[in-house]
Design an enzyme around this catalytic site. Structure first.
Site, short mmCIF file in Angstrom:
data_model
loop_
_atom_site.label_atom_id
_atom_site.label_comp_id
_atom_site.label_asym_id
_atom_site.label_seq_id
_atom_site.Cartn_x
_atom_site.Cartn_y
_atom_site.Cartn_z
N ARG A 79 50.69 47.96 7.86
CA ARG A 79 50.70 46.92 6.82
C ARG A 79 51.84 47.17 5.82
O ARG A 79 52.45 46.23 5.33
CB ARG A 79 49.35 46.87 6.09
CG ARG A 79 48.23 46.40 7.02
CD ARG A 79 46.96 46.09 6.26
NE ARG A 79 47.19 45.03 5.29
CZ ARG A 79 46.47 44.89 4.18
NH1 ARG A 79 45.49 45.72 3.90
NH2 ARG A 79 46.72 43.90 3.36
N ASN B 162 46.09 41.15 -3.95
CA ASN B 162 46.98 41.56 -2.87
C ASN B 162 47.56 42.94 -3.13
O ASN B 162 47.89 43.29 -4.26
CB ASN B 162 48.12 40.55 -2.70
CG ASN B 162 47.61 39.18 -2.31
OD1 ASN B 162 46.46 39.05 -1.88
ND2 ASN B 162 48.43 38.16 -2.47
N HIS C 211 43.22 45.45 -6.58
CA HIS C 211 42.86 46.18 -5.36
C HIS C 211 43.91 47.23 -4.98
O HIS C 211 43.96 47.68 -3.84
CB HIS C 211 42.65 45.20 -4.19
CG HIS C 211 41.41 44.37 -4.34
ND1 HIS C 211 41.15 43.25 -3.57
CD2 HIS C 211 40.34 44.49 -5.16
CE1 HIS C 211 39.99 42.74 -3.93
NE2 HIS C 211 39.48 43.46 -4.89
N ALA D 137 50.38 26.90 0.08
CA ALA D 137 50.80 27.43 -1.22
C ALA D 137 52.26 27.11 -1.54
O ALA D 137 52.59 26.80 -2.69
CB ALA D 137 50.57 28.94 -1.27
P1 OAD Z 1 40.94 35.88 2.56
O1 OAD Z 1 41.56 36.11 3.89
O2 OAD Z 1 39.49 36.13 2.40
O3 OAD Z 1 41.21 34.37 2.12
C1 OAD Z 1 42.48 33.78 2.22
C2 OAD Z 1 42.42 32.40 1.58
O4 OAD Z 1 43.73 31.88 1.59
C3 OAD Z 1 41.53 31.39 2.33
O5 OAD Z 1 40.71 30.72 1.39
C4 OAD Z 1 42.52 30.45 2.98
O6 OAD Z 1 42.05 29.10 3.01
C5 OAD Z 1 43.71 30.54 2.03
N1 OAD Z 1 45.01 30.29 2.67
C6 OAD Z 1 45.45 30.67 3.91
N2 OAD Z 1 46.71 30.28 4.12
C7 OAD Z 1 47.11 29.64 2.99
C8 OAD Z 1 48.32 29.01 2.58
N3 OAD Z 1 49.40 28.96 3.38
N4 OAD Z 1 48.35 28.44 1.35
C9 OAD Z 1 47.27 28.49 0.53
N5 OAD Z 1 46.12 29.07 0.85
C10 OAD Z 1 46.03 29.65 2.07
O7 OAD Z 1 41.81 36.71 1.50
P2 OAD Z 1 41.41 37.14 0.01
O8 OAD Z 1 40.59 36.09 -0.64
O9 OAD Z 1 42.66 37.57 -0.65
O10 OAD Z 1 40.07 43.35 -0.22
O11 OAD Z 1 40.52 38.39 0.30
C11 OAD Z 1 39.95 39.08 -0.79
C12 OAD Z 1 39.84 40.56 -0.47
O12 OAD Z 1 39.14 40.72 0.75
C13 OAD Z 1 41.17 41.25 -0.21
O13 OAD Z 1 41.83 41.67 -1.39
C14 OAD Z 1 40.77 42.42 0.62
C15 OAD Z 1 39.84 41.70 1.57
O14 OAD Z 1 38.90 42.43 2.22
C16 OAD Z 1 40.04 44.65 0.08
O15 OAD Z 1 40.57 45.11 1.08
C17 OAD Z 1 39.28 45.49 -0.92
#
Ligand code: OAD
Length: 227
Positions: A55, A86, A103, A213
């Site tokens: 990563r 992120n 995080h 985005a």
């Molecule tokens: P997720 O993978 O859970 O969610 C990603 C979000 O981004 C989803 O709601 C998608 O709809 C949206 N998405 C995808 N592509 C996109 C784009 N091109 N434009 C806009 N939106 C888009 O990721 P996070 O919410 O960041 O934690 O996950 C939260 C935490 O869970 C992370 O920080 C990590 C993970 O497990 C740890 O590792 C502690």
């Protein structure tokens, strides 16, 4: 206007960094329990370090996109606070200042023997010695499930004083970040979701714009700056 922004993996998706929970997300390829918990690391440090080495490589090969750039413009004009889940450094490489990494950061290493934190070497292996104490006890300085996210006091205080809370590219699946919109709204802030599609927490937002985005973030920033 006090603006607090929360970003998630969706803002970096178009830079080529995978999200976690989308159809081809990281958590469909790896078991979260294996690579993102202290127990997984204790069981198989080589597997976990290898996951984060890859990563880190991907992160270094990626570049910030138009959404990261737009937030830098917004921050310069309004002083908006950027909180990110992120572990990449794309906000910083886009020029944003004082980004809160709740995080942790992939490009930092943490010694779990002496607590030393510094810029990560390109590859961390189980036998890599800590430069401070020489023990082979390095891990990425990222927050795993079951660990306390960083900078929470500062974040809650910012949310309490926010006029507008904006959540960008996050699924709203992981607490405490998943509770920020509800908290900000209870304290009187407007809440806005910018995402590809409605997230799990969509009901906590007073308004929403859906799309990639790199389209919707620059367009929204322009609308704010035009006032
Ligand atoms: P997720 O993978 O859970 O969610 C990603 C979000 O981004 C989803 O709601 C998608 O709809 C949206 N998405 C995808 N592509 C996109 C784009 N091109 N434009 C806009 N939106 C888009 O990721 P996070 O919410 O960041 O934690 O996950 C939260 C935490 O869970 C992370 O920080 C990590 C993970 O497990 C740890 O590792 C502690």
């Amino acid at each position: 206007m006090n603006i607090v922004i929360l970003t998630g993996a969706g803002i970096s998706a178009e830079s080529g960094l995978g999200t976690f929970r989308d159809a081809d997300g990281l958590w469909t390829k790896y078991a979260l329990e294996d690579v993102a918990t202290p127990e997984g690391f204790a069981r198989d440090p080589a597997l976990v370090l290898d996951f984060y080495n890859k990563r880190r490589r991907n992160c270094l090969d990626a570049a910030p996109n138009a959404a990261h750039m737009a937030l830098t413009k917004l921050q310069a004009a309004t002083g908006a606070l950027i909180v990110t889940q992120n572990v990449d450094d794309l906000h910083e490489r886009a020029g944003s200042k004082d980004v809160i990494h709740m995080h942790g950061e992939l490009l930092k290493q943490l010694c779990h023997n002496c607590g030393d934190v510094r810029a990560a070497t390109a590859v961390i292996e189980p036998e890599t010695p800590c430069p401070a104490c020489q023990r082979p006890a390095l891990r990425p300085d990222v927050v795993w499930f079951g660990e306390m996210p960083y900078h929470m006091e500062r974040i809650w205080e910012a949310l309490a004083n926010a006029d507008l809370f904006v959540s960008i590219g996050t699924s709203g699946a992981v607490y405490p970040a998943a509770g920020f919109a509800q908290d900000a709204r209870r304290r009187g802030a407007d809440t806005l979701e910018l995402n590809l599609e409605p997230s799990e927490g969509a009901r906590d937002f007073t308004s929403a714009i859906y799309g990639p985005a790199t389209d919707i973030v620059p367009a929204w920033v322009d609308s704010v700056l035009k006032g």
